[in-house]
Scaffold this motif. Structure first.
Motif, PDB file in Angstrom:
ATOM      1  N   ALA A  12       6.504  44.595  23.150  1.00 12.18           N
ATOM      2  CA  ALA A  12       6.361  43.107  22.427  1.00 12.18           C
ATOM      3  C   ALA A  12       5.826  43.507  21.281  1.00 12.18           C
ATOM      4  CB  ALA A  12       4.880  42.883  22.508  1.00 12.18           C
ATOM      5  N   THR A  13       5.914  45.042  20.814  1.00 14.24           N
ATOM      6  CA  THR A  13       6.554  45.282  20.014  1.00 14.24           C
ATOM      7  C   THR A  13       7.481  45.554  19.247  1.00 14.24           C
ATOM      8  OG1 THR A  13       5.591  47.926  20.259  1.00 14.24           O
ATOM      9  CG2 THR A  13       3.633  46.740  19.715  1.00 14.24           C
ATOM     10  N   ALA A  14       8.314  46.484  20.256  1.00 13.60           N
ATOM     11  CA  ALA A  14       9.592  46.526  20.191  1.00 13.60           C
ATOM     12  C   ALA A  14      10.841  45.226  19.498  1.00 13.60           C
ATOM     13  CB  ALA A  14      10.589  47.179  21.623  1.00 13.60           C
ATOM     14  N   GLY A  15      10.428  44.515  20.953  1.00 16.55           N
ATOM     15  CA  GLY A  15      10.929  42.593  20.148  1.00 16.55           C
ATOM     16  C   GLY A  15      10.098  42.417  18.822  1.00 16.55           C
ATOM     17  N   LEU A  16       9.309  42.410  18.532  1.00 17.48           N
ATOM     18  CA  LEU A  16       9.035  42.060  16.986  1.00 17.48           C
ATOM     19  C   LEU A  16       8.941  42.429  15.728  1.00 17.48           C
ATOM     20  CD1 LEU A  16       6.181  40.428  15.759  1.00 17.48           C
ATOM     21  CD2 LEU A  16       4.523  42.237  15.791  1.00 17.48           C
ATOM     22  N   LEU A  17       9.811  44.008  16.000  1.00 21.01           N
ATOM     23  CA  LEU A  17      10.052  45.247  15.324  1.00 21.01           C
ATOM     24  C   LEU A  17      11.318  44.454  14.689  1.00 21.01           C
ATOM     25  CD1 LEU A  17      10.052  47.179  13.350  1.00 21.01           C
ATOM     26  CD2 LEU A  17      10.323  49.363  15.325  1.00 21.01           C
ATOM     27  N   THR A  22      15.586  42.126  11.147  1.00 25.05           N
ATOM     28  CA  THR A  22      16.670  40.960  11.020  1.00 25.05           C
ATOM     29  C   THR A  22      16.128  40.858   9.828  1.00 25.05           C
ATOM     30  OG1 THR A  22      17.384  41.974  13.227  1.00 25.05           O
ATOM     31  CG2 THR A  22      18.273  40.127  11.587  1.00 25.05           C
ATOM     32  N   LEU A  23      15.345  39.804   9.683  1.00 32.30           N
ATOM     33  CA  LEU A  23      14.973  39.100   9.045  1.00 32.30           C
ATOM     34  C   LEU A  23      14.132  39.568   7.403  1.00 32.30           C
ATOM     35  CD1 LEU A  23      13.774  36.047   7.625  1.00 32.30           C
ATOM     36  CD2 LEU A  23      11.352  37.204   8.392  1.00 32.30           C
ATOM     37  N   TRP A  24      13.736  41.521   7.301  1.00 35.70           N
ATOM     38  CA  TRP A  24      13.363  41.962   6.055  1.00 35.70           C
ATOM     39  C   TRP A  24      14.723  41.888   5.397  1.00 35.70           C
ATOM     40  CZ3 TRP A  24      14.670  47.234   5.691  1.00 35.70           C
ATOM     41  CH2 TRP A  24      14.851  47.408   5.038  1.00 35.70           C
ATOM     42  N   ALA A  25      15.784  42.985   6.446  1.00 35.96           N
ATOM     43  CA  ALA A  25      17.110  43.025   6.035  1.00 35.96           C
ATOM     44  C   ALA A  25      17.706  41.811   5.367  1.00 35.96           C
ATOM     45  CB  ALA A  25      17.901  44.135   6.751  1.00 35.96           C
ATOM     46  N   GLY A 183       8.321  37.929  -9.046  1.00 41.30           N
ATOM     47  CA  GLY A 183       8.871  37.198  -9.118  1.00 41.30           C
ATOM     48  C   GLY A 183       9.414  36.498  -8.239  1.00 41.30           C
ATOM     49  N   GLU A 184      10.197  35.147  -8.908  1.00 46.17           N
ATOM     50  CA  GLU A 184      10.505  34.163  -8.634  1.00 46.17           C
ATOM     51  C   GLU A 184      12.421  35.178  -7.517  1.00 46.17           C
ATOM     52  OE1 GLU A 184      13.775  30.458  -8.595  1.00 46.17           O
ATOM     53  OE2 GLU A 184      13.197  31.472 -10.655  1.00 46.17           O
ATOM     54  N   GLY A 185      12.199  34.854  -5.548  1.00 47.62           N
ATOM     55  CA  GLY A 185      12.349  34.908  -4.676  1.00 47.62           C
ATOM     56  C   GLY A 185      12.277  36.622  -4.480  1.00 47.62           C
ATOM     57  N   MET A 186      11.207  37.185  -5.104  1.00 44.43           N
ATOM     58  CA  MET A 186      11.150  38.610  -4.581  1.00 44.43           C
ATOM     59  C   MET A 186       9.328  38.586  -3.601  1.00 44.43           C
ATOM     60  SD  MET A 186      10.190  40.878  -8.154  1.00 44.43           S
ATOM     61  CE  MET A 186      12.376  40.675  -9.021  1.00 44.43           C
ATOM     62  N   ARG A 187       9.076  37.080  -3.480  1.00 42.57           N
ATOM     63  CA  ARG A 187       7.632  37.248  -2.582  1.00 42.57           C
ATOM     64  C   ARG A 187       8.206  36.974  -1.382  1.00 42.57           C
ATOM     65  NH1 ARG A 187       2.570  35.403  -3.632  1.00 42.57           N
ATOM     66  NH2 ARG A 187       3.269  34.602  -6.131  1.00 42.57           N
ATOM     67  N   ALA A 188       9.377  36.656  -0.457  1.00 48.07           N
ATOM     68  CA  ALA A 188       9.718  36.964   1.045  1.00 48.07           C
ATOM     69  C   ALA A 188      10.051  38.167   1.472  1.00 48.07           C
ATOM     70  CB  ALA A 188      10.868  35.685   1.546  1.00 48.07           C
ATOM     71  N   PRO A 189      10.938  38.898   0.733  1.00 45.89           N
ATOM     72  CA  PRO A 189      11.553  40.149   0.520  1.00 45.89           C
ATOM     73  C   PRO A 189       9.889  41.014   1.121  1.00 45.89           C
ATOM     74  CG  PRO A 189      11.964  39.494  -1.560  1.00 45.89           C
ATOM     75  CD  PRO A 189      12.037  38.152  -0.236  1.00 45.89           C
ATOM     76  N   PHE A 190       9.659  40.781  -0.013  1.00 49.30           N
ATOM     77  CA  PHE A 190       7.930  41.610  -0.183  1.00 49.30           C
ATOM     78  C   PHE A 190       7.477  41.612   1.027  1.00 49.30           C
ATOM     79  CE2 PHE A 190       3.737  42.740  -1.406  1.00 49.30           C
ATOM     80  CZ  PHE A 190       3.686  43.689  -1.180  1.00 49.30           C
ATOM     81  N   TRP A 191       6.896  40.220   1.681  1.00 46.42           N
ATOM     82  CA  TRP A 191       6.365  40.302   2.605  1.00 46.42           C
ATOM     83  C   TRP A 191       6.937  40.661   4.055  1.00 46.42           C
ATOM     84  CZ3 TRP A 191       0.762  41.234   1.533  1.00 46.42           C
ATOM     85  CH2 TRP A 191       0.694  40.613   0.592  1.00 46.42           C
ATOM     86  N   ALA A 192       7.359  39.829   4.226  1.00 42.87           N
ATOM     87  CA  ALA A 192       8.677  40.854   5.061  1.00 42.87           C
ATOM     88  C   ALA A 192       8.891  42.081   5.235  1.00 42.87           C
ATOM     89  CB  ALA A 192      10.078  40.129   5.030  1.00 42.87           C
ATOM     90  N   GLY A 193       8.820  42.555   4.109  1.00 43.26           N
ATOM     91  CA  GLY A 193       8.462  44.460   4.073  1.00 43.26           C
ATOM     92  C   GLY A 193       7.367  44.265   4.872  1.00 43.26           C
ATOM     93  N   VAL A 194       5.893  44.113   4.439  1.00 41.95           N
ATOM     94  CA  VAL A 194       5.154  44.921   4.648  1.00 41.95           C
ATOM     95  C   VAL A 194       4.965  44.659   6.438  1.00 41.95           C
ATOM     96  CG1 VAL A 194       2.438  43.259   4.735  1.00 41.95           C
ATOM     97  CG2 VAL A 194       3.732  44.391   2.788  1.00 41.95           C
TER      98      VAL A 194
END
Length: 231
Positions: A12-17, A22-25, A183-194
């Motif tokens: 489960a953790t491997a699949g989620l990671l 991929t989404l984060w990148a 800023g604009e466009g930063m929220r999604a990659p930041f939270w994807a990184g978290v």
């Protein structure tokens, strides 16, 4: 011997990671480049997420230690040690990624700023915890001491997080993120990184706990075999 290599938690953790990484990148690659800081600003999508994972590791170290003192179950002791190891790994990633941003923004790799200094101290505290565990492995007394050590170490987390406020304007480290900080466009990659960092933490913790269980099982078998040979 029990097979831990394909546990549901592992899969489960491997699949989620994999999905989150991929989404984060993708999101980081397409995130806008800051007009002032340039591409180095994208460290934002790595540095704070690794800090959150570090905090989680050290909190769980304290939780595992408290449960061990309460229940006396060696599994909680192994969980605490595993959490500390993974937390230290993310502390290293944070300490490596931070200076990259600092060099590009401050013009120097390091500053003895209160936040940076406390982060380094926190890292050294948990490295000392791991050294204690490695030199006294198998000792119940050392396990109890390590549990208390890990519980006390949790105090450093809020101290580190609120260091900028405690510095009262004398810190050069950026303030903690708040409403409107991204800023604009930063929220999604930041939270994807978290999310990715926390998923990576979960995956590594599961694997490390499994390794600890295997080692304990091998030690038990060896002790049982030695006892049988003596008889």
């Amino acid at each position: 011997m029990t097979d831990h290599t394909s546990s549901p938690w592992h899969r489960a953790t491997a699949g989620l990671l994999l999905v989150l990484a991929t989404l984060w990148a993708y999101l980081v690659w397409n995130a806008p480049i800051d007009r002032v800081q340039g591409v180095v600003q994208k460290i934002l999508y790595v540095h704070p997420p690794t800090a959150f994972a570090m905090y989680l590791g050290f909190v769980l170290t304290g939780v595992g230690g408290a449960l061990y003192l309460w229940r006396g179950d060696a599994r909680y002791d192994r969980f605490a040690a595993s959490s500390a190891e993974v937390g230290v790994l993310f502390a290293v990633l944070m300490l490596l990624s931070g200076p990259i941003w600092a060099k590009g923004t401050w013009g120097k790799w390091w500053s003895w700023d209160l936040r940076l200094t406390l982060t380094l101290v926190q890292f050294m505290v948990y490295v000392a915890y791991l050294l204690l565990r490695s030199f006294t492995e198998g000792s119940e007394r050392a396990a109890r001491f390590a549990a208390v050590y890990g519980i006390i170490g949790v105090v450093l987390i809020p101290l580190n997080y609120f260091a900028i406020d405690l510095a009262a304007g004398r810190s050069i480290h950026p303030e903690n993120l708040g409403e409107g900080s991204l800023g604009e466009g930063m929220r999604a990659p930041f939270w994807a990184g978290v999310a990715t960092a926390l998923a990576a933490f979960g995956y590594l913790l599961v694997r490390r706990v499994e390794v600890g269980a295997l080692r304990a099982e091998c030690a038990h078998r060896e002790a049982h075999a030695a006892l049988g040979a003596e008889q």
